[in-house]
Design a protein around this motif. Structure first.
Motif, PDB file in Angstrom:
ATOM      1  N   ARG A  68       0.832  -1.202   0.000  1.00 30.52           N
ATOM      2  CA  ARG A  68       0.000   0.000   0.000  1.00 30.52           C
ATOM      3  C   ARG A  68       0.868   1.253   0.000  1.00 30.52           C
ATOM      4  O   ARG A  68       1.773   1.381   0.826  1.00 30.52           O
ATOM      5  N   PRO A  69       0.647   2.177  -0.923  1.00 32.64           N
ATOM      6  CA  PRO A  69       1.426   3.425  -0.908  1.00 32.64           C
ATOM      7  C   PRO A  69       1.168   4.210   0.367  1.00 32.64           C
ATOM      8  O   PRO A  69       0.055   4.184   0.917  1.00 32.64           O
ATOM      9  N   LEU A  70       2.189   4.911   0.837  1.00 33.30           N
ATOM     10  CA  LEU A  70       2.090   5.698   2.052  1.00 33.30           C
ATOM     11  C   LEU A  70       2.537   7.126   1.791  1.00 33.30           C
ATOM     12  O   LEU A  70       3.273   7.394   0.850  1.00 33.30           O
ATOM     13  N   ASP A  71       2.087   8.004   2.662  1.00 33.13           N
ATOM     14  CA  ASP A  71       2.634   9.354   2.716  1.00 33.13           C
ATOM     15  C   ASP A  71       3.662   9.376   3.834  1.00 33.13           C
ATOM     16  O   ASP A  71       3.320   9.167   5.012  1.00 33.13           O
ATOM     17  N   LEU A  72       4.928   9.596   3.468  1.00 32.50           N
ATOM     18  CA  LEU A  72       6.022   9.554   4.431  1.00 32.50           C
ATOM     19  C   LEU A  72       6.731  10.891   4.502  1.00 32.50           C
ATOM     20  O   LEU A  72       6.909  11.575   3.488  1.00 32.50           O
ATOM     21  N   ILE A  73       7.140  11.248   5.712  1.00 39.12           N
ATOM     22  CA  ILE A  73       8.011  12.393   5.941  1.00 39.12           C
ATOM     23  C   ILE A  73       9.288  11.876   6.579  1.00 39.12           C
ATOM     24  O   ILE A  73       9.236  11.119   7.554  1.00 39.12           O
ATOM     25  N   HIS A  74      10.424  12.271   6.032  1.00 36.62           N
ATOM     26  CA  HIS A  74      11.729  11.891   6.574  1.00 36.62           C
ATOM     27  C   HIS A  74      12.429  13.155   7.066  1.00 36.62           C
ATOM     28  O   HIS A  74      12.722  14.059   6.275  1.00 36.62           O
ATOM     29  N   ARG A  90       7.077   0.103  -1.279  1.00 33.74           N
ATOM     30  CA  ARG A  90       5.725   0.677  -1.304  1.00 33.74           C
ATOM     31  C   ARG A  90       5.616   1.629  -2.505  1.00 33.74           C
ATOM     32  O   ARG A  90       5.575   2.847  -2.345  1.00 33.74           O
ATOM     33  N   PRO A  91       5.600   1.052  -3.708  1.00 36.97           N
ATOM     34  CA  PRO A  91       5.558   1.890  -4.914  1.00 36.97           C
ATOM     35  C   PRO A  91       4.340   2.807  -4.911  1.00 36.97           C
ATOM     36  O   PRO A  91       3.267   2.438  -4.454  1.00 36.97           O
ATOM     37  N   GLY A  92       4.560   4.020  -5.415  1.00 36.41           N
ATOM     38  CA  GLY A  92       3.487   4.996  -5.442  1.00 36.41           C
ATOM     39  C   GLY A  92       3.421   5.872  -4.213  1.00 36.41           C
ATOM     40  O   GLY A  92       2.594   6.789  -4.151  1.00 36.41           O
ATOM     41  N   SER A  93       4.274   5.613  -3.243  1.00 34.93           N
ATOM     42  CA  SER A  93       4.280   6.436  -2.030  1.00 34.93           C
ATOM     43  C   SER A  93       4.720   7.859  -2.353  1.00 34.93           C
ATOM     44  O   SER A  93       5.530   8.095  -3.242  1.00 34.93           O
ATOM     45  N   ARG A  94       4.173   8.803  -1.581  1.00 33.33           N
ATOM     46  CA  ARG A  94       4.564  10.207  -1.690  1.00 33.33           C
ATOM     47  C   ARG A  94       5.440  10.539  -0.493  1.00 33.33           C
ATOM     48  O   ARG A  94       5.035  10.333   0.656  1.00 33.33           O
ATOM     49  N   GLY A 117      10.941   9.343 -11.889  1.00 35.88           N
ATOM     50  CA  GLY A 117       9.567   8.878 -11.722  1.00 35.88           C
ATOM     51  C   GLY A 117       9.130   8.613 -10.310  1.00 35.88           C
ATOM     52  O   GLY A 117       7.995   8.175 -10.088  1.00 35.88           O
ATOM     53  N   GLN A 118       9.988   8.866  -9.325  1.00 34.07           N
ATOM     54  CA  GLN A 118       9.611   8.637  -7.937  1.00 34.07           C
ATOM     55  C   GLN A 118       9.130   9.937  -7.312  1.00 34.07           C
ATOM     56  O   GLN A 118       9.676  11.014  -7.569  1.00 34.07           O
ATOM     57  N   SER A 119       8.106   9.835  -6.471  1.00 40.49           N
ATOM     58  CA  SER A 119       7.540  11.022  -5.821  1.00 40.49           C
ATOM     59  C   SER A 119       8.280  11.282  -4.511  1.00 40.49           C
ATOM     60  O   SER A 119       7.774  11.009  -3.418  1.00 40.49           O
TER      61      SER A 119
END
Length: 281
Positions: A68-74, A90-94, A117-119
């Motif tokens: 499942r794609p996730l919204d991540l902050i690093h 987790r392809p498609g993660s932002r 191509g990666q967000s």
């Protein structure tokens, strides 16, 4: 074809070195002022070399159902090891990355570019200040891996900072911080008390020898508004090539003891590691 050679460059926070790994064709170790910061294999971005990075990877793995794609902050970028990992598993993660060292961002972009191509968006700035401006309830996972040299900065250790992190996380989101300490764990225990003052659930991932006070080392602090999947995490960390324990509940309360939450006025950086604690060979 010429063998890759080390790259040495002065960056905002010291002297950075990118050193090729002789055993992996396109893998690099990043150090700043001699302290290991990141390890990246451009041919296999899912490879996590450092023990603490593998544990943070387990957190990403267990944050939701598989793929499942996730919204991540690093918070803390280094060579972008965890963002590269999350993009694969987790392809498609932002993903948003905040790194204080602008010169380091440029170095990594030049020599270890992200695949197209990666967000993944990389921002130059202070972690806490940037986070304070991030949208509320916008992240599934917030990973803090911020070190000034070998120490976690003081302004990322307080209740006020924990509240900023809590505001950005969704209700079922997970906060994960890479910390470092040794017996008697004054800093680590204070961090557990600090995040317990803000979040409903906390846990700790660390190697047994670190938890027993036999050596100074890394520990991953977890926090969430809702129940953490400690059983799933425990299975993964126990079966890792670098086995670790997940401490939670009553055992975590005993470890934390009578430690008090940290206010901004009393916040201090994490302790200086003893010489050789994080040697690179």
């Amino acid at each position: 074809m010429n063998d890759p050679i080390a790259v040495i460059r002065d960056v905002d926070c010291g002297t950075a070195r990118l050193m090729p790994d002789v055993d992996r064709a396109r893998a690099w170790l990043l150090t700043v002022d001699g302290a290991p910061q990141s390890y990246v294999d451009l041919d296999d971005p899912a490879h996590l070399e450092f023990e603490y990075a593998r544990r943070l990877g387990h957190v990403v793995d267990c944050a939701a159902e598989e793929n499942r794609p996730l919204d991540l902050i690093h918070l803390g970028g280094g060579a972008l090891t965890l963002p590269r990992y999350a993009a694969v598993v987790r392809p498609g993660s932002r993903q948003q990355v905040v790194e204080a060292d602008r010169e380091l961002i440029e170095l990594v972009s030049e020599y270890l570019p992200l695949p197209a191509g990666q967000s993944i968006s990389v921002h130059a700035g202070d972690a806490r200040s940037w986070l304070a401006g991030a949208p509320e309830d916008s992240a599934d996972v917030l990973i803090a891996d911020v070190f000034g040299g070998s120490r976690v900065p003081a302004h990322l250790t307080s209740v006020a900072y924990a509240r900023v992190a809590a505001r950005v996380l969704r209700n079922d989101g997970v906060y994960a911080a890479n910390l470092a300490d040794g017996a008697p764990f004054t800093f680590l225990r204070s961090q557990l008390a600090t995040f317990a003052a803000v979040f409903a659930e906390t846990a700790l991932i660390a190697e047994p020898s670190v938890l027993r006070g036999r050596r100074f080392g890394n520990a991953v602090l977890l926090a969430s508004h809702t129940e953490l999947d400690t059983a799933r995490l425990a299975r993964r960390t126990a079966s890792d090539v670098f086995p670790a324990r997940v401490v939670y509940g009553a055992a975590l309360a005993r470890f934390t003891g009578d430690a008090k939450a940290v206010r901004d006025s009393a916040a201090v950086a994490s302790p200086e590691p003893p010489e050789g604690a994080f040697s690179i060979g």
